[in-house]
Design a protein around this motif. Structure first.
Motif, PDB file in Angstrom:
ATOM      1  N   GLU A   1      65.271  56.533 -39.522  1.00  0.00           N
ATOM      2  CA  GLU A   1      65.587  57.955 -39.488  1.00  0.00           C
ATOM      3  C   GLU A   1      64.553  58.718 -38.666  1.00  0.00           C
ATOM      4  OE1 GLU A   1      65.123  57.379 -43.769  1.00  0.00           O
ATOM      5  OE2 GLU A   1      65.582  55.719 -42.408  1.00  0.00           O
ATOM      6  N   THR A   2      65.029  59.650 -37.865  1.00  0.00           N
ATOM      7  CA  THR A   2      64.152  60.552 -37.123  1.00  0.00           C
ATOM      8  C   THR A   2      64.197  61.934 -37.769  1.00  0.00           C
ATOM      9  OG1 THR A   2      65.921  61.136 -35.576  1.00  0.00           O
ATOM     10  CG2 THR A   2      64.482  59.294 -34.967  1.00  0.00           C
ATOM     11  N   PHE A   3      63.288  62.781 -37.383  1.00  0.00           N
ATOM     12  CA  PHE A   3      63.255  64.138 -37.911  1.00  0.00           C
ATOM     13  C   PHE A   3      62.983  65.113 -36.779  1.00  0.00           C
ATOM     14  CE2 PHE A   3      58.955  62.530 -38.027  1.00  0.00           C
ATOM     15  CZ  PHE A   3      58.167  63.603 -37.649  1.00  0.00           C
TER      16      PHE A   3
ATOM     17  N   GLU B   1      56.988  62.363 -42.863  1.00  0.00           N
ATOM     18  CA  GLU B   1      57.286  62.747 -41.484  1.00  0.00           C
ATOM     19  C   GLU B   1      55.947  63.015 -40.800  1.00  0.00           C
ATOM     20  OE1 GLU B   1      59.899  66.066 -41.885  1.00  0.00           O
ATOM     21  OE2 GLU B   1      61.612  64.839 -42.481  1.00  0.00           O
TER      22      GLU B   1
ATOM     23  N   SER C   1      57.587  59.372 -31.547  1.00  0.00           N
ATOM     24  CA  SER C   1      59.043  59.220 -31.590  1.00  0.00           C
ATOM     25  C   SER C   1      59.697  60.022 -32.711  1.00  0.00           C
ATOM     26  CB  SER C   1      59.408  57.737 -31.746  1.00  0.00           C
ATOM     27  OG  SER C   1      58.858  57.216 -32.948  1.00  0.00           O
ATOM     28  N   CYS C   2      58.902  60.785 -33.469  1.00  0.00           N
ATOM     29  CA  CYS C   2      59.417  61.598 -34.589  1.00  0.00           C
ATOM     30  C   CYS C   2      60.226  60.737 -35.568  1.00  0.00           C
ATOM     31  CB  CYS C   2      60.267  62.761 -34.076  1.00  0.00           C
ATOM     32  SG  CYS C   2      59.332  64.013 -33.194  1.00  0.00           S
ATOM     33  N   ARG C   3      59.650  59.603 -35.949  1.00  0.00           N
ATOM     34  CA  ARG C   3      60.306  58.716 -36.913  1.00  0.00           C
ATOM     35  C   ARG C   3      59.590  58.787 -38.250  1.00  0.00           C
ATOM     36  NH1 ARG C   3      61.035  52.864 -34.340  1.00  0.00           N
ATOM     37  NH2 ARG C   3      61.684  52.461 -36.500  1.00  0.00           N
ATOM     38  N   ARG C   4      60.384  58.818 -39.302  1.00  0.00           N
ATOM     39  CA  ARG C   4      59.797  58.789 -40.633  1.00  0.00           C
ATOM     40  C   ARG C   4      59.142  57.430 -40.901  1.00  0.00           C
ATOM     41  NH1 ARG C   4      64.563  61.700 -44.277  1.00  0.00           N
ATOM     42  NH2 ARG C   4      64.064  63.847 -43.646  1.00  0.00           N
TER      43      ARG C   4
ATOM     44  N   ARG D   1      60.953  68.067 -35.460  1.00  0.00           N
ATOM     45  CA  ARG D   1      59.693  68.750 -35.710  1.00  0.00           C
ATOM     46  C   ARG D   1      59.646  70.032 -34.894  1.00  0.00           C
ATOM     47  NH1 ARG D   1      55.965  64.826 -34.866  1.00  0.00           N
ATOM     48  NH2 ARG D   1      55.747  65.298 -32.669  1.00  0.00           N
TER      49      ARG D   1
ATOM     50  N   ALA E   1      55.075  56.364 -34.378  1.00  0.00           N
ATOM     51  CA  ALA E   1      55.934  57.173 -35.251  1.00  0.00           C
ATOM     52  C   ALA E   1      55.786  58.660 -34.940  1.00  0.00           C
ATOM     53  CB  ALA E   1      55.580  56.899 -36.716  1.00  0.00           C
TER      54      ALA E   1
ATOM     55  N   LEU F   1      58.107  51.614 -40.254  1.00  0.00           N
ATOM     56  CA  LEU F   1      58.733  52.669 -39.476  1.00  0.00           C
ATOM     57  C   LEU F   1      60.221  52.676 -39.801  1.00  0.00           C
ATOM     58  CD1 LEU F   1      56.010  52.446 -37.909  1.00  0.00           C
ATOM     59  CD2 LEU F   1      57.316  53.004 -35.855  1.00  0.00           C
TER      60      LEU F   1
END
Length: 299
Positions: A200-202, A161, A140-143, A204, A137, A197
């Motif tokens: 949605e991604t975010f 996040e 991959s910048c996944r919430r 950063r 996570a 997981l």
């Protein structure tokens, strides 16, 4: 000095992708004319440098170019392999193939210097699986969503996040932005349940991540003077290292600052092998607790 500057120019171009002659001159504190002489020397050495005129132009190295392995010192090669061993210690996926390739390329046999086992003595592998999922996570910048059980008891569902995984004071923590609290928080991995997981991604950004707090959790500390029987020596030396004093009878003495929240449970975990010497208030409080405990076992 000149040879060192040439290498630094090459590394800079590989790292940044492009640069102008005035930028390089300012960075390396030489004239623009000297930079152009350096570029001629680099090109003559077989490194494919080219320039583009106009807006957005500059000095480039062909993207297909890679540094020869000879540019790495033996110490640097060893450090790379040791760093990979450290990564492999917390990887569920195998990195043996990569280590083998680099070991062959460098002609260096990397030392297997570290091992991390997430399982306890009951061979519970849940900790390793949780760590691996959180690591995915982070990369991959996944919430993520999970149930979290705080120290005060009771659980809440959190959406976070994730920023990084931190090992501190014998425990692993997740550090990330909690949407429920609208702030950055630490989450102890052993208190995380039902991890999911999310799709949605975010985004950063470096500016979004505040400076890490000096401690995982700010707690009120109490200075405690403890006396341990010789039978508890193995555990005392494990947990207090060089702060232990010993008398002629073999009793052990420790003065330490302890968090108030876990103080009683920790002291009572020693059973009759420990005595509180100071402070008097804590000594009386523990005596009262033991009296109430004894009442429960009268029948």
């Amino acid at each position: 000095m000149e040879q060192g500057r040439l290498f630094k120019i090459v590394y800079h171009l590989l790292d940044k992708g492009r640069a102008t002659a005035p930028e390089l001159a300012e960075k390396f504190e030489v004239s623009v004319r000297t930079i152009y002489r350096d570029l001629d020397a680099i090109s003559a050495a077989g490194i494919p440098i080219y320039t583009v005129q106009g807006k957005g132009g500059g000095i480039f190295i062909l993207p297909e170019f890679v540094l020869e392995k000879s540019l790495l010192t033996p110490q640097e090669k060893e450090q790379i392999l040791m760093a990979l061993r450290g990564l492999a210690a917390v990887e569920n996926s195998r990195t043996d193939e990569l280590l083998t390739k680099l070991g062959g390329l460098f002609r260096v046999q990397g030392a297997n210097w570290i091992e991390v086992d997430f399982s306890d003595w009951h061979k519970n592998t849940a900790g390793a699986e949780l760590f691996d999922e959180l690591k995915r996570a982070v990369f991959s910048c996944r919430r993520v969503s999970f149930s979290y059980f705080a120290g005060e008891g009771g659980g809440t569902v959190r959406t976070v996040e994730p920023v990084k995984l931190i090992f501190k004071s014998k425990d692993w923590y997740l550090y990330g932005f909690c949407l429920l609290r609208n702030d950055y928080r630490f989450f102890k991995l052993t208190r995380i349940k039902n991890l999911t997981l999310l799709p949605e991604t975010f985004l950063r950004r470096k500016a979004d991540v505040p400076e890490l707090k000096p401690t995982i959790q700010q707690e009120r500390l109490i200075s405690v003077r403890l006396k341990f029987s010789p039978a508890a020596a193995f555990r005392v030396y494990d947990e207090f290292t060089d702060t232990v004093e010993k008398d002629a009878q073999g009793s052990l003495y420790v003065t330490v600052n302890m968090p108030e929240r876990t103080l009683y449970s920790y002291i009572l975990s020693y059973g009759d092998a420990v005595e509180i010497l100071e402070p008097d208030e804590l000594r009386r409080s523990v005596k009262e607790k033991l009296t109430r405990m004894a009442e429960k076992y009268k029948t």
